[in-house]
Design an enzyme around this catalytic site. Structure first.
Site, PDB file in Angstrom:
ATOM      1  N   ASN A  13      89.095 137.107  61.069  1.00  0.00           N
ATOM      2  CA  ASN A  13      90.060 136.072  60.720  1.00  0.00           C
ATOM      3  C   ASN A  13      91.414 136.531  61.255  1.00  0.00           C
ATOM      4  O   ASN A  13      92.051 137.407  60.677  1.00  0.00           O
ATOM      5  CB  ASN A  13      90.112 135.885  59.196  1.00  0.00           C
ATOM      6  CG  ASN A  13      91.199 134.910  58.769  1.00  0.00           C
ATOM      7  OD1 ASN A  13      91.675 134.107  59.563  1.00  0.00           O
ATOM      8  ND2 ASN A  13      91.592 134.979  57.512  1.00  0.00           N
ATOM      9  N   LYS A  15      94.206 135.024  61.439  1.00  0.00           N
ATOM     10  CA  LYS A  15      95.367 134.527  60.705  1.00  0.00           C
ATOM     11  C   LYS A  15      96.415 133.998  61.701  1.00  0.00           C
ATOM     12  O   LYS A  15      96.058 133.431  62.716  1.00  0.00           O
ATOM     13  CB  LYS A  15      95.902 135.592  59.758  1.00  0.00           C
ATOM     14  CG  LYS A  15      94.794 136.136  58.836  1.00  0.00           C
ATOM     15  CD  LYS A  15      95.283 137.038  57.754  1.00  0.00           C
ATOM     16  CE  LYS A  15      94.092 137.495  56.907  1.00  0.00           C
ATOM     17  NZ  LYS A  15      94.526 138.324  55.763  1.00  0.00           N
ATOM     18  N   HIS A  98      90.480 129.989  52.155  1.00  0.00           N
ATOM     19  CA  HIS A  98      90.985 131.362  52.154  1.00  0.00           C
ATOM     20  C   HIS A  98      92.096 131.498  51.116  1.00  0.00           C
ATOM     21  O   HIS A  98      92.870 130.574  50.876  1.00  0.00           O
ATOM     22  CB  HIS A  98      91.516 131.726  53.547  1.00  0.00           C
ATOM     23  CG  HIS A  98      91.802 133.175  53.705  1.00  0.00           C
ATOM     24  ND1 HIS A  98      92.976 133.751  53.254  1.00  0.00           N
ATOM     25  CD2 HIS A  98      91.073 134.185  54.235  1.00  0.00           C
ATOM     26  CE1 HIS A  98      92.947 135.046  53.521  1.00  0.00           C
ATOM     27  NE2 HIS A  98      91.809 135.340  54.117  1.00  0.00           N
ATOM     28  N   GLU A 100      94.884 132.862  51.143  1.00  0.00           N
ATOM     29  CA  GLU A 100      96.237 132.597  51.620  1.00  0.00           C
ATOM     30  C   GLU A 100      96.508 131.101  51.676  1.00  0.00           C
ATOM     31  O   GLU A 100      97.649 130.665  51.462  1.00  0.00           O
ATOM     32  CB  GLU A 100      96.439 133.255  52.989  1.00  0.00           C
ATOM     33  CG  GLU A 100      96.530 134.767  52.875  1.00  0.00           C
ATOM     34  CD  GLU A 100      96.230 135.507  54.160  1.00  0.00           C
ATOM     35  OE1 GLU A 100      96.206 136.751  54.114  1.00  0.00           O
ATOM     36  OE2 GLU A 100      96.003 134.865  55.200  1.00  0.00           O
ATOM     37  N   GLU A 170      86.441 137.258  48.505  1.00  0.00           N
ATOM     38  CA  GLU A 170      87.729 137.818  48.896  1.00  0.00           C
ATOM     39  C   GLU A 170      88.593 138.047  47.667  1.00  0.00           C
ATOM     40  O   GLU A 170      89.292 137.139  47.217  1.00  0.00           O
ATOM     41  CB  GLU A 170      88.444 136.841  49.840  1.00  0.00           C
ATOM     42  CG  GLU A 170      87.806 136.715  51.188  1.00  0.00           C
ATOM     43  CD  GLU A 170      88.848 136.586  52.269  1.00  0.00           C
ATOM     44  OE1 GLU A 170      88.659 137.161  53.329  1.00  0.00           O
ATOM     45  OE2 GLU A 170      89.861 135.925  52.038  1.00  0.00           O
ATOM     46  N   GLY A 176      95.338 142.235  52.538  1.00  0.00           N
ATOM     47  CA  GLY A 176      96.623 142.580  53.119  1.00  0.00           C
ATOM     48  C   GLY A 176      97.421 143.585  52.313  1.00  0.00           C
ATOM     49  O   GLY A 176      98.573 143.852  52.613  1.00  0.00           O
ATOM     50  N   SER A 216      90.039 143.547  52.804  1.00  0.00           N
ATOM     51  CA  SER A 216      90.482 144.740  53.541  1.00  0.00           C
ATOM     52  C   SER A 216      89.323 145.640  53.966  1.00  0.00           C
ATOM     53  O   SER A 216      89.416 146.867  53.884  1.00  0.00           O
ATOM     54  CB  SER A 216      91.510 145.548  52.724  1.00  0.00           C
ATOM     55  OG  SER A 216      92.693 144.803  52.530  1.00  0.00           O
TER      56      SER A 216
END
Length: 256
Positions: A13, A15, A98, A100, A170, A176, A216
């Site tokens: 991914n 991003k 996701h 985010e 996730e 992150g 991660s």
């Protein structure tokens, strides 16, 4: 669970990273390192990079996916991209939900379900993301929350359509941040998700669905995570931008 019933999938991914030119260079660097992979290899890129990435991936075993899509086919949704637009480009895989997107852009369980529905209706494969925040983990509601997210997102999805769904666990607190769930923690939640699938669709569907870990995962921890019985791959953030690190993760999934 028998891992021979499902194939590992390592998906990058990217991003909001890489220009189209840089995307070509990155795919070109990754391709020779993963050419003998015994798992599926995917790179999900920003919309502006899709064509360049596809061009660079032609003739390789790397599939190119998108990072999101809207639930409507068209309309007054400035800045959005529909599943049909992606399909028209030859894109067959898309990440939905996701953390985010949920954290920064107002994505909810309901809009995730609508996007999943749109992508499946367009014939795409969906990488569906679920996961808890640190506060929710500390409250001891991880299992309940992830089960609820999974059930809502899969509302109206048939057992046949489920074959085009990959679920990525996730943990929001591990994305992150450099923090990673232990292999046991990751496997526990992936197992919970598999139990939800069993409840909704039966044992055959639960045995067959690919469940990734996406918090991660990197070159250093991939082997331990991917050795877990219910972890079938990874949704890789930062490490997917580093060809050698990404290749190490793909190799770990191949050995699995």
């Amino acid at each position: 669970m028998n891992k021979s019933l499902r194939k590992a999938v390592i998906a990058g991914n990217w991003k909001m990273n890489k220009t189209p030119t840089e995307a070509k260079e990155l795919i070109a660097a990754i391709a020779p390192l993963v050419k003998d992979a015994g798992c599926d290899v995917v790179a999900c890129t920003p919309f502006v990079d899709l064509s360049s990435a596809q061009e660079a991936a032609e003739g390789t075993n790397i599939q190119i996916g998108a990072e999101n899509c809207h639930w409507e086919k068209s309309g007054a949704y400035t800045g959005e991209i529909s599943a049909d637009m992606l399909v028209s480009m030859g894109v067959k895989i898309v990440i939905i939900g996701h953390s985010e997107r949920r954290q920064y852009f107002g994505e909810t369980d309901v809009t995730v379900q609508k996007r999943v529905r749109a992508a499946l209706d367009a014939g795409m494969t969906v990488i569906l993301c679920v996961g808890e925040t640190l506060e929710q983990r500390e409250q001891g509601i991880t299992s309940e929350l992830v089960a609820m997210q999974t059930k809502i997102a899969l509302g109206g999805v048939s057992a046949e359509e489920l074959k085009r769904v990959i679920i990525a666990y996730e943990p929001v607190w591990a994305i992150g941040t450099g923090k990673t769930a232990t292999a046991e923690q990751a496997n526990e939640v992936c197992h919970t998700i598999r139990e939800v699938i069993c409840e909704l669709y039966g044992k055959a569907s639960a045995d067959g669905i690919t469940i990734q870990y996406g918090g991660s995962m990197n070159a250093a921890n991939a082997a331990e995570l991917l050795a877990q019985p219910d972890v079938d791959g990874g949704l890789i953030g930062g490490a997917s931008l580093k060809p050698n690190d990404f290749a190490v993760i793909v190799e770990a999934a191949t050995k699995g």
